[in-house]
Design a protein around this motif. Structure first.
Motif, mmCIF file in Angstrom:
data_model
loop_
_atom_site.group_PDB
_atom_site.id
_atom_site.type_symbol
_atom_site.label_atom_id
_atom_site.label_comp_id
_atom_site.label_asym_id
_atom_site.label_seq_id
_atom_site.Cartn_x
_atom_site.Cartn_y
_atom_site.Cartn_z
ATOM 1 N N GLY A 158 0.485 -0.635 0.080
ATOM 2 C CA GLY A 158 -0.132 -0.599 -0.194
ATOM 3 C C GLY A 158 0.933 1.300 -0.037
ATOM 4 N N ILE A 159 0.045 2.678 0.719
ATOM 5 C CA ILE A 159 1.020 3.377 0.830
ATOM 6 C C ILE A 159 1.317 3.832 2.019
ATOM 7 C CG2 ILE A 159 0.684 6.022 0.725
ATOM 8 C CD1 ILE A 159 -1.150 5.494 -1.912
ATOM 9 N N ARG A 160 2.640 3.844 2.396
ATOM 10 C CA ARG A 160 3.271 4.129 3.576
ATOM 11 C C ARG A 160 2.845 5.909 4.399
ATOM 12 N NH1 ARG A 160 7.927 5.240 5.980
ATOM 13 N NH2 ARG A 160 8.692 5.559 3.461
ATOM 14 N N VAL A 161 2.387 5.624 5.631
ATOM 15 C CA VAL A 161 2.014 6.555 6.200
ATOM 16 C C VAL A 161 3.220 7.179 6.741
ATOM 17 C CG1 VAL A 161 0.555 8.666 7.466
ATOM 18 C CG2 VAL A 161 -0.538 6.819 6.068
ATOM 19 N N THR A 162 3.567 8.308 6.601
ATOM 20 C CA THR A 162 5.181 8.963 7.592
ATOM 21 C C THR A 162 4.600 10.231 8.506
ATOM 22 O OG1 THR A 162 5.401 10.653 5.408
ATOM 23 C CG2 THR A 162 6.257 8.402 5.416
ATOM 24 N N GLY A 163 3.688 11.290 8.275
ATOM 25 C CA GLY A 163 2.783 11.891 9.271
ATOM 26 C C GLY A 163 1.897 12.674 8.577
ATOM 27 N N LEU A 164 1.569 13.685 9.967
ATOM 28 C CA LEU A 164 -0.108 14.353 10.295
ATOM 29 C C LEU A 164 0.290 15.642 10.066
ATOM 30 C CD1 LEU A 164 -2.843 13.716 10.169
ATOM 31 C CD2 LEU A 164 -2.888 14.140 12.015
ATOM 32 N N VAL A 165 -0.400 16.425 8.692
ATOM 33 C CA VAL A 165 -0.346 17.910 8.736
ATOM 34 C C VAL A 165 -1.864 19.086 8.834
ATOM 35 C CG1 VAL A 165 0.740 19.845 7.690
ATOM 36 C CG2 VAL A 165 1.545 17.878 7.510
ATOM 37 N N VAL A 166 -1.899 19.550 10.092
ATOM 38 C CA VAL A 166 -3.007 19.617 10.262
ATOM 39 C C VAL A 166 -2.973 21.126 10.653
ATOM 40 C CG1 VAL A 166 -4.747 20.109 12.395
ATOM 41 C CG2 VAL A 166 -3.474 17.921 11.802
ATOM 42 N N THR A 167 -4.165 21.523 9.760
ATOM 43 C CA THR A 167 -4.924 23.437 10.092
ATOM 44 C C THR A 167 -5.449 23.742 10.387
ATOM 45 O OG1 THR A 167 -3.381 23.485 7.891
ATOM 46 C CG2 THR A 167 -4.285 25.464 8.412
ATOM 47 N N PRO A 168 -5.440 24.282 11.497
ATOM 48 C CA PRO A 168 -6.525 24.197 12.411
ATOM 49 C C PRO A 168 -7.954 26.048 10.976
ATOM 50 C CG PRO A 168 -5.107 25.169 13.868
ATOM 51 C CD PRO A 168 -4.412 25.081 12.340
ATOM 52 N N PRO A 169 -9.231 25.540 11.683
ATOM 53 C CA PRO A 169 -10.195 25.990 10.723
ATOM 54 C C PRO A 169 -9.454 27.704 10.219
ATOM 55 C CG PRO A 169 -11.441 24.687 11.689
ATOM 56 C CD PRO A 169 -9.944 24.855 12.287
ATOM 57 N N ASP A 170 -9.567 28.640 9.409
ATOM 58 C CA ASP A 170 -9.196 29.641 9.267
ATOM 59 C C ASP A 170 -7.845 29.905 9.584
ATOM 60 O OD1 ASP A 170 -11.977 30.360 7.928
ATOM 61 O OD2 ASP A 170 -11.973 30.337 11.068
ATOM 62 N N GLU A 171 -7.115 29.278 10.141
ATOM 63 C CA GLU A 171 -5.599 29.004 9.659
ATOM 64 C C GLU A 171 -5.265 29.133 8.350
ATOM 65 O OE1 GLU A 171 -4.733 32.094 12.352
ATOM 66 O OE2 GLU A 171 -3.528 30.720 13.164
ATOM 67 N N THR A 172 -3.407 30.268 8.646
ATOM 68 C CA THR A 172 -2.397 29.499 7.462
ATOM 69 C C THR A 172 -1.830 28.547 7.734
ATOM 70 O OG1 THR A 172 -1.657 31.085 7.283
ATOM 71 C CG2 THR A 172 -3.370 31.226 6.416
ATOM 72 N N LYS A 173 -1.153 28.620 9.313
ATOM 73 C CA LYS A 173 -0.210 28.206 10.017
ATOM 74 C C LYS A 173 -0.490 26.416 10.302
ATOM 75 C CE LYS A 173 3.452 28.556 13.666
ATOM 76 N NZ LYS A 173 3.739 29.258 15.136
ATOM 77 N N SER A 174 -0.065 25.092 9.918
ATOM 78 C CA SER A 174 0.318 24.340 9.529
ATOM 79 C C SER A 174 0.703 23.818 11.272
ATOM 80 C CB SER A 174 0.278 23.745 9.049
ATOM 81 O OG SER A 174 -0.481 23.644 8.413
ATOM 82 N N VAL A 175 0.139 22.658 11.379
ATOM 83 C CA VAL A 175 0.768 21.383 12.957
ATOM 84 C C VAL A 175 1.374 20.069 12.772
ATOM 85 C CG1 VAL A 175 0.885 20.604 14.908
ATOM 86 C CG2 VAL A 175 -0.184 22.756 14.559
ATOM 87 N N THR A 176 2.992 19.719 11.993
ATOM 88 C CA THR A 176 3.150 18.580 12.158
ATOM 89 C C THR A 176 3.025 17.575 13.090
ATOM 90 O OG1 THR A 176 4.391 19.292 10.380
ATOM 91 C CG2 THR A 176 4.605 17.058 10.336
#
Length: 207
Positions: A158-176
């Motif tokens: 399959g496709i190996r997952v290496t990380g998760l990137v989350v951006t809160p609503p109405d924001e442009t700055k993300s958290v990995t």
């Protein structure tokens, strides 16, 4: 002589009546000048009442100092993810939790941005369901949402997952974040992403 006496008496009566009439007019005028106008006094009282009703007891207008709760900013949020898959579920799931640590009330609504980093590139989650109403978070309170994805039952790597990137609503700055779910996703036929994200609050809210 009788005629003259009658004439003098008549003139005296007329003169007396004229003097009385003049005195009556003067007194009425004096009364008018000394008595305030009733309509004028009433009007001033109405204006004062209207001005008083437009202010609260502190002397401010009712809406002064009130404002809507601002959106939670990425830097104010502690973001965590955990595997929430239960045996027997049709799809796997991960819950992402936002905890307000900004020292003020803030609000979140709608959907967060979710991207999975994989060995084949970035996989962006699609929105599922309807947008949720705004959730007001007091300092220290939390709210969560689900990420759902299919289990890799194909027997291949399959496709190996290496990380998760989350951006809160109405924001442009993300958290990995580290990906807490299954190690891989099934390979798709290219018709769309296999990953979906629920609205804010879809995984419940805690304190």
């Amino acid at each position: 002589m009788r005629v003259n006496k009658l004439t003098i008496a008549a003139l005296a009566v007329v003169a007396g009546l004229s003097l009385t009439a003049c005195q009556t007019d003067d007194e009425a005028a004096a009364v008018d000048r000394s008595t305030p106008s009733t309509s004028s006094t009433t009007g001033a009282g109405s204006d004062a009442s209207a001005q008083g009703a437009a202010k609260d007891p502190a002397g401010d207008s009712p809406d002064q100092g009130r404002s809507a709760t601002d959106t939670c900013r990425t830097d104010e949020l502690d973001v965590k993810a955990q595997d929430t898959t239960i045996d027997g579920d049709e799809t796997n799931s991960v819950a992402v939790t936002f905890t307000n640590g900004g020292g003020r009330d803030c609000s979140l609504s709608g959907f967060a941005g979710v991207d999975l980093k994989t060995n084949a590139g970035t996989v962006s989650a699609e929105r599922s369901g309807k947008p949720a109403p705004a959730t007001v978070l007091k300092d220290g309170e939390s709210v969560s949402f689900f990420i759902s994805y299919p289990a890799n039952d194909t027997g291949g790597s399959g496709i190996r997952v290496t990380g998760l990137v989350v951006t809160p609503p109405d924001e442009t700055k993300s958290v990995t974040l580290d990906w807490p779910g299954a190690a891989s996703l099934p390979v798709t036929d290219g018709s769309g992403t296999p990953v979906q994200v629920g609205p804010i609050g879809s995984a419940g809210q805690g304190g």
